[in-house]
Design a protein around this motif. Structure first.
Motif, PDB file in Angstrom:
ATOM      1  N   SER A  53      49.832  91.276  33.493  1.00  0.00           N
ATOM      2  CA  SER A  53      49.768  89.772  33.679  1.00  0.00           C
ATOM      3  C   SER A  53      50.596  88.751  32.906  1.00  0.00           C
ATOM      4  O   SER A  53      50.946  89.235  31.700  1.00  0.00           O
ATOM      5  CB  SER A  53      48.274  89.226  33.774  1.00  0.00           C
ATOM      6  N   THR A  55      49.195  86.047  31.746  1.00  0.00           N
ATOM      7  CA  THR A  55      48.145  85.592  30.843  1.00  0.00           C
ATOM      8  C   THR A  55      48.294  86.690  29.414  1.00  0.00           C
ATOM      9  O   THR A  55      48.110  86.486  28.495  1.00  0.00           O
ATOM     10  CB  THR A  55      46.673  85.560  31.523  1.00  0.00           C
ATOM     11  N   LEU A  58      51.139  86.276  27.712  1.00  0.00           N
ATOM     12  CA  LEU A  58      51.041  84.946  26.809  1.00  0.00           C
ATOM     13  C   LEU A  58      50.206  85.098  25.405  1.00  0.00           C
ATOM     14  O   LEU A  58      50.397  84.695  24.146  1.00  0.00           O
ATOM     15  CB  LEU A  58      50.349  83.753  27.366  1.00  0.00           C
ATOM     16  N   PHE A  80      48.668  75.663  34.808  1.00  0.00           N
ATOM     17  CA  PHE A  80      47.736  76.549  35.193  1.00  0.00           C
ATOM     18  C   PHE A  80      46.758  76.868  34.209  1.00  0.00           C
ATOM     19  O   PHE A  80      47.332  76.905  32.973  1.00  0.00           O
ATOM     20  CB  PHE A  80      48.218  78.009  35.870  1.00  0.00           C
ATOM     21  N   ALA A  82      45.649  79.192  32.727  1.00  0.00           N
ATOM     22  CA  ALA A  82      46.005  80.533  31.892  1.00  0.00           C
ATOM     23  C   ALA A  82      46.872  79.857  30.682  1.00  0.00           C
ATOM     24  O   ALA A  82      46.525  80.893  29.667  1.00  0.00           O
ATOM     25  CB  ALA A  82      46.853  81.391  32.825  1.00  0.00           C
ATOM     26  N   THR A  83      47.688  79.155  30.742  1.00  0.00           N
ATOM     27  CA  THR A  83      48.572  78.700  29.603  1.00  0.00           C
ATOM     28  C   THR A  83      47.606  78.348  28.355  1.00  0.00           C
ATOM     29  O   THR A  83      47.918  78.673  27.151  1.00  0.00           O
ATOM     30  CB  THR A  83      49.235  77.508  30.105  1.00  0.00           C
ATOM     31  N   ASP A 152      56.085  79.182  28.410  1.00  0.00           N
ATOM     32  CA  ASP A 152      55.086  79.922  29.701  1.00  0.00           C
ATOM     33  C   ASP A 152      56.400  79.662  30.847  1.00  0.00           C
ATOM     34  O   ASP A 152      56.535  78.761  31.355  1.00  0.00           O
ATOM     35  CB  ASP A 152      53.795  79.068  30.009  1.00  0.00           C
ATOM     36  N   ALA A 154      56.177  81.345  33.595  1.00  0.00           N
ATOM     37  CA  ALA A 154      55.880  81.699  34.915  1.00  0.00           C
ATOM     38  C   ALA A 154      56.479  81.440  36.098  1.00  0.00           C
ATOM     39  O   ALA A 154      56.668  82.195  37.003  1.00  0.00           O
ATOM     40  CB  ALA A 154      54.339  81.511  35.083  1.00  0.00           C
ATOM     41  N   SER A 172      55.479  85.641  34.789  1.00  0.00           N
ATOM     42  CA  SER A 172      54.566  86.232  35.744  1.00  0.00           C
ATOM     43  C   SER A 172      55.041  86.931  36.818  1.00  0.00           C
ATOM     44  O   SER A 172      56.209  86.393  37.622  1.00  0.00           O
ATOM     45  CB  SER A 172      53.547  85.367  35.887  1.00  0.00           C
ATOM     46  N   TYR A 174      52.970  87.789  39.548  1.00  0.00           N
ATOM     47  CA  TYR A 174      51.745  87.431  40.541  1.00  0.00           C
ATOM     48  C   TYR A 174      52.264  87.312  41.990  1.00  0.00           C
ATOM     49  O   TYR A 174      53.443  86.925  41.993  1.00  0.00           O
ATOM     50  CB  TYR A 174      50.983  86.390  39.944  1.00  0.00           C
ATOM     51  N   LYS A 177      54.471  84.266  42.648  1.00  0.00           N
ATOM     52  CA  LYS A 177      55.866  84.121  41.950  1.00  0.00           C
ATOM     53  C   LYS A 177      57.076  84.431  42.512  1.00  0.00           C
ATOM     54  O   LYS A 177      57.372  84.936  43.801  1.00  0.00           O
ATOM     55  CB  LYS A 177      55.624  84.689  40.676  1.00  0.00           C
ATOM     56  N   TYR A 318      48.899  70.440  39.459  1.00  0.00           N
ATOM     57  CA  TYR A 318      47.631  71.501  39.192  1.00  0.00           C
ATOM     58  C   TYR A 318      46.655  70.252  39.057  1.00  0.00           C
ATOM     59  O   TYR A 318      46.925  69.227  38.750  1.00  0.00           O
ATOM     60  CB  TYR A 318      47.748  72.250  38.032  1.00  0.00           C
TER      61      TYR A 318
HETATM   62  C1  LIG Z   1      50.613  82.214  37.571  1.00  0.00           C
HETATM   63  C2  LIG Z   1      50.993  81.577  36.158  1.00  0.00           C
HETATM   64  C3  LIG Z   1      50.293  82.003  34.869  1.00  0.00           C
HETATM   65  C4  LIG Z   1      49.516  83.403  35.065  1.00  0.00           C
HETATM   66  O1  LIG Z   1      50.100  84.377  35.526  1.00  0.00           O
HETATM   67  P1  LIG Z   1      49.243  85.820  35.848  1.00  0.00           P
HETATM   68  O2  LIG Z   1      50.272  86.576  36.046  1.00  0.00           O
HETATM   69  O3  LIG Z   1      48.463  85.487  36.972  1.00  0.00           O
HETATM   70  O4  LIG Z   1      48.340  86.013  34.450  1.00  0.00           O
HETATM   71  C5  LIG Z   1      50.343  81.354  33.882  1.00  0.00           C
HETATM   72  N1  LIG Z   1      50.747  80.189  33.573  1.00  0.00           N
HETATM   73  C6  LIG Z   1      51.490  79.355  34.805  1.00  0.00           C
HETATM   74  C7  LIG Z   1      51.983  78.234  34.770  1.00  0.00           C
HETATM   75  C8  LIG Z   1      51.593  80.292  36.049  1.00  0.00           C
HETATM   76  O5  LIG Z   1      51.672  79.624  36.989  1.00  0.00           O
END
Ligand SMILES: *Cc1c(COP(=O)(O)O)cnc(C)c1O
Length: 378
Positions: A53, A55, A58, A80, A82-83, A152, A154, A172, A174, A177, A318
């Motif tokens: 991932s 996450t 990072l 998001f 996760a950052t 980050d 992503a 990312s 995900y 994305k 967000y």
């Molecule tokens: C999607 C996203 C993440 C997390 O990505 P994962 O692969 O789901 O862990 C982190 N930072 C940002 C800005 C994101 O959009």
């Protein structure tokens, strides 16, 4: 329903995944390595580390850079969670920073400068909506203050220069994305030794992987650091290789759709004062999402409901991290006025490579009518 985001997956991805299942080797192996090299090559760097991932990417980037307890990391609140979570996992303290403005919702270098303390170790950039943070000013800022620079990335896969102007970057894959492996992430780091540390940390800190032991005809390994299980598997890597080969086409389609939005929203913006399409100062973007800022008096929930009834999904990017309960409890006094205003008025419209120009036309027309009706009832 026209969705905000949708992956573009086809027969090639299916064949690639099936080939892995038939090969008998489904966990980290040769395809992961090939995916890492191809991803690095696409971004103009030597090597990369694939993980499960962004996450995790990072977290390992921060760990490899030696960021931990007692350190502060500057980061945007408009991101998001996760950052920010990755900074907390590393044991460091996130210091949340405001955006530049409603027209450019990336982290403000001026506000970041105000928030530097003797404990500040790093800056975590986030390329909101795919708009790359301006490399020149941020590199100068990091050098001037002796800070590490982390991206980050992503939202910004494939943007020229992304992931290589800082000390480390995380991507990312995900499902929503710009390219996907369902779940997955990638690490780029300037220092090859630190990248190798991240690689080792990904697999429990073991000095040799299963495949390396097989090739070496030796079952022995050591563990000389605290590692994690953040491995990517072969199925995802195989899908990722196909998606990577389509990335330029998919990003070009996103850019074309964004241009249509800008063109057709022009007259709508003249009719509805305050309606804006934010961009960024670097002028480089992967167009990951399509945020607009609504007029000051627009009732966003009513707009969302009306557009939903017309078969158009919209969302919000967000809720600022400092306004969510867990983080607010940690730091209740933070106010970030521009971030809060942006969040109050932001609406994300559909943008993905399966869309036709006619879809953009319809979204713009429904938004126009919805705003007109809202103004008539005011
Ligand atoms: C999607 C996203 C993440 C997390 O990505 P994962 O692969 O789901 O862990 C982190 N930072 C940002 C800005 C994101 O959009």
């Amino acid at each position: 329903m026209l969705l905000v985001a949708e992956p573009l997956l086809g027969a090639e991805e299916r064949a690639a995944a099936v080939a892995v299942l038939e090969s008998g080797w489904i966990t980290l192996g040769a395809r992961v390595r090939e995916f890492e090299r191809a991803f690095a090559n696409r971004h103009g760097v030597e090597d990369a580390v694939a993980v499960d991932s962004c996450t995790a990417a990072l977290h390992l980037t921060l760990k490899a850079l030696g960021i931990g307890a007692g350190d502060e990391v500057l980061a945007p609140s408009l991101t998001f969670v996760a950052t920010i979570n990755a900074i907390l996992y590393a044991g460091a303290d996130p210091v949340l920073v405001d955006i530049e403005g409603l027209d450019s919702p990336l982290m403000s270098i001026e506000d970041a400068a105000h928030k530097i303390t003797p404990r500040t170790r790093a800056v975590m950039l986030m390329h909101f909506a795919g708009h790359m943070a301006d490399p020149g000013p941020w590199r100068a800022f990091a050098e001037h203050h002796g800070l590490l620079l982390i991206e980050d990335a992503a939202h910004a896969i494939g943007v020229p220069g992304v992931g290589s102007y800082g000390d480390g970057a995380a991507f990312s894959f995900y499902g929503n994305k710009n390219m996907t492996t369902a779940e997955g992430g990638m690490i780029l780091m300037r220092d090859p030794e630190l990248l190798e540390q991240a690689r080792q940390m990904r697999g429990h800190g073991m000095t040799r992987t299963v495949l390396q032991r097989l090739v070496a005809r030796s079952p022995h390994y050591d563990v000389d650091m605290l590692g994690f299980n953040y491995r990517m598997d072969e199925i995802r890597a195989a899908i990722g290789l196909v998606q990577l080969s389509k990335l330029d086409d998919m990003n070009a389609r996103r850019a074309a759709l964004f241009a249509r939005y800008q063109e057709w929203l022009g007259p709508v913006m003249r009719r509805h004062k305050g309606l804006q399409v934010p961009t960024s100062r670097s002028g480089l973007s992967a167009h990951h999402i399509m945020p607009v800022v609504l007029p000051e008096t627009a009732d966003r929930d009513a707009v969302t409901a009306t557009m939903h009834d017309a078969g158009i999904q919209t969302t919000i990017h967000y809720p600022p991290v400092h306004t969510l309960s867990y983080y607010r409890a940690r730091a209740p006094l933070i106010r970030l006025p521009l971030t809060e205003e942006f969040h109050r008025r932001e609406l994300t419209l559909p943008l993905h490579p399966k869309m036709e120009d006619a879809d953009v036309r319809r979204v713009v027309s429904v938004l126009d009518k919805t705003l007109t009706r809202a103004e008539e009832t005011v």
